[in-house]
Enzyme design. Structure first.
Site, PDB file in Angstrom:
ATOM      1  NE  ARG A 272      39.127  43.721  40.837  1.00 35.52           N
ATOM      2  CZ  ARG A 272      38.604  43.445  39.644  1.00 35.52           C
ATOM      3  NH1 ARG A 272      38.091  42.277  39.383  1.00 35.52           N
ATOM      4  NH2 ARG A 272      38.583  44.372  38.698  1.00 35.52           N
ATOM      5  CG  HIS A 276      41.448  39.730  38.182  1.00 35.88           C
ATOM      6  ND1 HIS A 276      40.611  38.990  38.985  1.00 35.88           N
ATOM      7  CD2 HIS A 276      42.242  38.831  37.541  1.00 35.88           C
ATOM      8  CE1 HIS A 276      40.880  37.708  38.837  1.00 35.88           C
ATOM      9  NE2 HIS A 276      41.864  37.582  37.965  1.00 35.88           N
ATOM     10  CE1 TYR A 285      36.668  45.343  35.481  1.00 34.53           C
ATOM     11  CE2 TYR A 285      38.509  45.146  33.955  1.00 34.53           C
ATOM     12  CZ  TYR A 285      37.983  44.991  35.217  1.00 34.53           C
ATOM     13  OH  TYR A 285      38.773  44.507  36.242  1.00 34.53           O
TER      14      TYR A 285
END
Length: 379
Positions: A272, A276, A285
């Protein structure tokens, strides 16, 4: 977290059980990151230059629609948008393996699959604008509504597959979900029911390596495709950035399902590259070096190189694909911005197939509540 802990966490991501970072050695691959065609003993596919160009076009359009969705959300036109950036090959390759009679149970990120099923992307955007609850007829395209509840579509697909099997139909069913969904009980239940009843379903997991901020190794101690063995059906890992391999593996899995061979779990190992959703900040993160590394495995660039190196496409074709994508984005932008809001009482429609006393009571109560507000321009 101390320096040693951070280093250990990084090492776990790069060489841990889930195989994050480097492409897995056991992943089926037919097109290398540098665009070179290779073969596989169990999965191969012969496509014409025209079919390869069509796959490229599909991925370009999917990426452009996705980028427009992100832009519209940033401009306040959508409430939310889940990006597919980096997953174009996993979606387009698998979707092009489907027959018209096959049924698709998507998650909420499968915009490329929707395009391949000829669902107008305006209907996708309308849902994330809050104008409708889906807006397309699932029966018309055999493409069911997006599922926001993580993993529940795996059960829906399995139940549907059990039904078509009892009807004697030679129909394949495919359920799309992400790596994070494999931690949901619904997915494990779907695996078990599908195995026991030999349901004609393909479980297609797009392992993009991040379930929001949780890396894959916190979802599974083994590669996801290996979970299938515990339920008694085959699992296979495919290079999810290789559109040819995704097409070949999904085509084989669907053929097996239609012929009575039962379920298959396909793990499309991809990445990805975006957030998200538009409410997420992956810089909190994720290591930027990881994103840069995977950008070098871009699925669209991979097929583009293959086409150019073999003389099967030139700049005019590439430019035309970009123009088509831009024209589609402009149409969507104009239509989204001019989209009327539905009447507030529309939320009570289609809750049940027919009239329902409780819904009627709630509609009346809402009407009385709404009447307490002053009309626009009134006092």
């Amino acid at each position: 977290m101390g320096t040693a802990d951070r280093a250990g966490s990084r090492a776990g991501r790069e060489g841990g059980a889930a195989g994050q970072q480097a492409p897995a050695a056991d992943a089926v691959q037919l097109l290398t990151p540098d665009g070179r065609r290779v073969t596989h003993p169990d999965y191969d596919i012969a496509l014409t230059p025209g079919e390869l160009r069509s796959l490229y076009r599909d991925m370009v359009l999917a990426r452009r629609v996705d980028a427009e969705g992100v832009t519209l959300q940033r401009q306040g036109e959508l409430g939310l948008w889940p990006s597919l950036l980096g997953q174009e090959a996993a979606q387009v390759g698998s979707a092009r393996a489907l027959h018209d009679s096959d049924h698709v149970f998507p998650s909420y990120r499968d915009h490329g699959v929707a395009l391949c099923r000829d669902v107008d992307p305006l209907k996708l955007l309308a849902m994330f604008r809050g104008v409708n609850n889906g807006g397309w007829d699932p029966v018309e395209k055999n493409f069911h509504l997006y599922t926001l509840v993580i993993g529940s579509q795996a059960l829906h697909a399995t139940g549907y597959a059990m039904g078509v099997a009892k009807d004697g139909a030679q129909t394949g069913v495919i359920a799309y979900f992400g790596d994070g969904a494999t931690s949901q009980g619904d997915v494990s239940e779907a695996f078990n029911f599908a195995a026991v009843y030999n349901a004609p379903v393909v479980f297609y997991c797009q392992n993009n390596q991040w379930a929001i901020s949780e890396p894959t190794e916190k979802q599974s101690r083994v590669p996801i495709h290996r979970r299938a063995a515990g339920f008694g059906f085959p699992g296979v890992r495919v290079d999810g950035n290789d559109v040819l391999a995704c097409l070949a593996v999904t085509r084989a899995a669907l053929a097996r399902a239609r012929s009575g061979g039962g379920p298959t779990l396909v793990e499309a190992y991809t990445y990805r590259m975006g957030a998200h959703t538009t409410s997420d900040d992956p810089t909190k993160y994720r290591d930027p070096a990881e994103v840069e590394e995977w950008a070098g495995r871009d699925p669209i660039a991979r097929l583009k190189t293959h086409l150019l190196d073999n003389g099967w496409a030139g700049q005019p074709f590439l430019d035309e694909a970009d123009r088509e994508g831009e024209a589609l984005a402009q149409r969507l932008r104009a239509q989204v911005r001019s989209m009327p809001s539905p009447p507030t009482e529309a939320i009570f429609e289609h809750v049940y197939a027919g009239p329902h006393a409780l819904v009627d009571e709630e509609r009346a109560e809402f009407g009385r509540y709404e009447a307490t507000f002053a009309a626009p321009g009134g006092k």
